[in-house]
Design a protein around this motif. Structure first.
Motif, mmCIF file in Angstrom:
data_model
loop_
_atom_site.group_PDB
_atom_site.id
_atom_site.type_symbol
_atom_site.label_atom_id
_atom_site.label_comp_id
_atom_site.label_asym_id
_atom_site.label_seq_id
_atom_site.Cartn_x
_atom_site.Cartn_y
_atom_site.Cartn_z
ATOM 1 N N VAL A 152 -0.892 -1.784 -19.385
ATOM 2 C CA VAL A 152 -0.028 -1.204 -17.972
ATOM 3 C C VAL A 152 -0.601 -0.157 -17.807
ATOM 4 N N ARG A 153 -1.025 -0.241 -16.716
ATOM 5 C CA ARG A 153 -1.299 1.203 -15.817
ATOM 6 C C ARG A 153 -0.666 2.058 -14.540
ATOM 7 N N ASP A 154 -0.648 2.693 -14.059
ATOM 8 C CA ASP A 154 -0.422 3.570 -13.132
ATOM 9 C C ASP A 154 -1.240 3.229 -11.895
ATOM 10 N N SER A 155 -1.677 2.147 -10.655
ATOM 11 C CA SER A 155 -2.885 2.290 -10.089
ATOM 12 C C SER A 155 -3.028 3.523 -9.564
ATOM 13 N N LYS A 156 -1.838 4.665 -9.177
ATOM 14 C CA LYS A 156 -2.598 5.808 -8.616
ATOM 15 C C LYS A 156 -3.629 6.888 -9.575
ATOM 16 N N ASP A 157 -3.223 6.379 -10.634
ATOM 17 C CA ASP A 157 -3.643 7.628 -11.486
ATOM 18 C C ASP A 157 -4.821 6.356 -13.031
ATOM 19 N N PRO A 158 -5.721 5.736 -12.450
ATOM 20 C CA PRO A 158 -6.369 4.949 -13.314
ATOM 21 C C PRO A 158 -6.984 5.635 -14.758
ATOM 22 N N GLU A 159 -7.075 6.399 -14.255
ATOM 23 C CA GLU A 159 -7.874 7.388 -15.963
ATOM 24 C C GLU A 159 -6.188 8.649 -16.953
ATOM 25 N N GLY A 160 -5.302 7.895 -16.039
ATOM 26 C CA GLY A 160 -4.673 8.483 -17.049
ATOM 27 C C GLY A 160 -3.957 7.384 -18.104
ATOM 28 N N PRO A 161 -2.738 7.283 -18.882
ATOM 29 C CA PRO A 161 -1.746 6.682 -20.174
ATOM 30 C C PRO A 161 -2.265 5.699 -19.634
ATOM 31 N N ALA A 162 -1.884 4.678 -20.046
ATOM 32 C CA ALA A 162 -1.771 3.118 -20.568
ATOM 33 C C ALA A 162 -0.077 2.940 -21.300
ATOM 34 N N LEU A 163 0.351 1.808 -21.043
ATOM 35 C CA LEU A 163 1.510 1.295 -21.932
ATOM 36 C C LEU A 163 1.121 0.410 -22.859
ATOM 37 N N ILE A 164 1.233 0.358 -24.194
ATOM 38 C CA ILE A 164 0.630 -0.900 -24.769
ATOM 39 C C ILE A 164 1.283 -2.526 -24.757
ATOM 40 N N PHE A 165 1.419 -2.894 -24.188
ATOM 41 C CA PHE A 165 2.343 -3.687 -25.091
ATOM 42 C C PHE A 165 1.897 -5.376 -26.086
ATOM 43 N N GLY A 166 2.234 -5.965 -26.892
ATOM 44 C CA GLY A 166 1.195 -6.662 -27.208
ATOM 45 C C GLY A 166 1.499 -8.442 -26.412
ATOM 46 N N SER A 167 0.542 -9.313 -26.486
ATOM 47 C CA SER A 167 0.429 -10.889 -24.968
ATOM 48 C C SER A 167 2.222 -11.205 -25.731
ATOM 49 N N ASP A 210 1.269 -1.134 0.172
ATOM 50 C CA ASP A 210 -0.143 0.094 -0.066
ATOM 51 C C ASP A 210 1.058 1.370 -0.187
ATOM 52 N N ASN A 211 2.401 1.457 -0.701
ATOM 53 C CA ASN A 211 3.275 2.384 -0.402
ATOM 54 C C ASN A 211 2.441 3.153 -1.710
ATOM 55 N N GLY A 212 1.616 2.845 -3.104
ATOM 56 C CA GLY A 212 0.930 3.348 -3.698
ATOM 57 C C GLY A 212 2.534 3.440 -5.016
ATOM 58 N N GLY A 213 3.449 2.463 -5.082
ATOM 59 C CA GLY A 213 3.801 2.513 -6.716
ATOM 60 C C GLY A 213 3.742 1.166 -7.481
ATOM 61 N N CYS A 214 2.631 0.847 -7.322
ATOM 62 C CA CYS A 214 2.055 0.122 -7.885
ATOM 63 C C CYS A 214 1.666 0.065 -9.798
ATOM 64 N N VAL A 215 1.780 -0.839 -10.427
ATOM 65 C CA VAL A 215 1.604 -0.670 -11.448
ATOM 66 C C VAL A 215 -0.340 -1.662 -11.772
ATOM 67 N N GLU A 216 -1.018 -2.040 -12.899
ATOM 68 C CA GLU A 216 -2.019 -2.963 -12.650
ATOM 69 C C GLU A 216 -2.434 -3.315 -14.064
ATOM 70 N N VAL A 217 -2.052 -4.373 -14.303
ATOM 71 C CA VAL A 217 -2.456 -5.009 -15.807
ATOM 72 C C VAL A 217 -3.836 -5.504 -16.214
#
Length: 68
Positions: free
Chosen positions: A35-50, A18-25
């Motif tokens: 992949v996005r920053d969990s602190k900014d769910p409405e922000g940009p996401a990096l897109i990777f191929g599978s 719970d330190n805020g340094g997380c990513v979500e996939v």
């Protein structure tokens, strides 16, 4: 590329703290893996191929990126 992420099911690692340094996939949008920053769910996401994401995860599991 601006894929529609409205159907994305975001997941955070069970090892996250719970330190805020997380990513979500989101893994339900194959062949894309956003992949996005969990602190900014409405922000940009990096897109990777599978395949690229799978190789990255495999390398992490093998210890290719040691923690600082």
């Amino acid at each position: 590329m601006n894929p529609d992420l409205s159907r994305a099911i975001w997941r955070k690692s069970s090892r996250s703290q719970d330190n805020g340094g997380c990513v979500e996939v989101a893994t339900n949008l194959i062949p894309l893996v956003p992949v996005r920053d969990s602190k900014d769910p409405e922000g940009p996401a990096l897109i990777f191929g599978s395949e690229s994401w799978g190789e990255f995860v495999a390398r992490v599991q093998r210890g290719a990126f040691p923690a600082p």
